[in-house]
Each structure stands twice: as C-alpha cells, then as structure tokens.
Design a protein around this motif. Structure first.
Motif: not given
Length: 164
Positions: A37-54
């Motif tokens: 949750s406190k990582c420079g890569f944490t915004p990848q959650y958005k992309g992971l959720e987009a993959l899950a949705q798509e």
C-alpha cells in the motif's frame, strides 16, 4: 511441509480469513501479484483492477498477496489493507492475507512460482513489490514480470492465454 504439484491447489488465506485455493476461483488464467500500500508501484492497483474488469468475464483472475518484506511498505493489518485497496483503487479482485515471498517463511505458493519462473540471471528471489506471475488454467507459470512492468503491458500475453 506439504508439497503441491500445482500452484493452483495450494491453500491460501483470503484477506477476510477464509482458506481457499486459486483453483476455486475458476479461472482460465491467473495473474498473481505481491502488493503493498505504500510503494511507488502502488498505483498499479488501478491497472490490475482494469485488467480484472476487462478480462474477468473471459476467465482472468487477478489475485493480490500483500507483502511487507520490501521497505516495510505494507505495515497495515488485513482490515486496513482491504479498506485501503477498496477506497483508493476500487479493488474488487481477490486479496489475500499478508505473506512473505522470500526467505524461510515464504508462502508455499511463492516458493513454487519462483522455482517455475526465475527472475534475472536465474535468481528465484523476488526483488520488490508488484512482481507478477501469469499462470494458465492448469497452474503452469507462463511468465514472470518485473515490478516496473505496468499491468496494461500484460494485455497481449493475457489475451493470447485466454484464447487457448
């Protein structure tokens, strides 16, 4: 220690404390990610959720395994992690309890994933948060991706796997 022939059959504890296997998620493809949750890569959650949705309806199962082994970037408990993911990134894909991915206490799933798909120079060690593993429906590791690989860069490999 019990050994498993298939990573999809290894028991894992969900973030709300239920024991399941990834196979129970019924996917044609699985994207396994160690998160924080406190990582420079944490915004990848958005992309992971987009993959899950798509790709979710086509059989992709994105799964997150919080890990505090890298810079203590996942200090919260399971409730705090779940709340953070939902509130900040709308995460709807399955999240699991905090695990270790390296060392003597590495979760058996990660022991198997790292052995099947070593990283740079053959090292099994995971270097940082948001290392990703793509598995097929039979639990075979197709590819390992570095933390710097953005989720959207996986689309071609995911689509190819879902067409099999």
């Amino acid at each position: 220690m019990t050994t498993y022939d298939n990573p999809l059959h290894i028991p894992c504890t969900t973030i709300d404390n239920r024991e399941i296997t990834l196979a129970e998620l019924g996917g044609k493809a699985y994207l396994v990610v160690n998160t924080a949750s406190k990582c420079g890569f944490t915004p990848q959650y958005k992309g992971l959720e987009a993959l899950a949705q798509e790709y979710g309806e086509q059989g992709l199962r994105v799964v997150g395994f919080p890990c505090n082994q890298f810079g203590a970037q996942e200090p919260g408990d399971e409730g705090q992690i779940a709340e953070f993911c939902e509130l900040n990134y709308g995460v709807s894909f399955p999240m699991f309890s905090k695990v270790e991915v390296n060392g003597a206490n590495a979760h058996p799933l990660y022991v198997q994933l790292k052995k099947a798909a070593p990283g740079l120079l053959g090292s099994e060690r995971i270097k940082w948060n948001f290392t990703k593993f793509l598995l097929d429906a039979n639990g075979r590791v197709i590819k390992r991706y570095a933390p710097t690989t953005a989720p959207e860069q996986l689309k071609g490999d995911i689509e190819a796997l879902l067409k099999r």
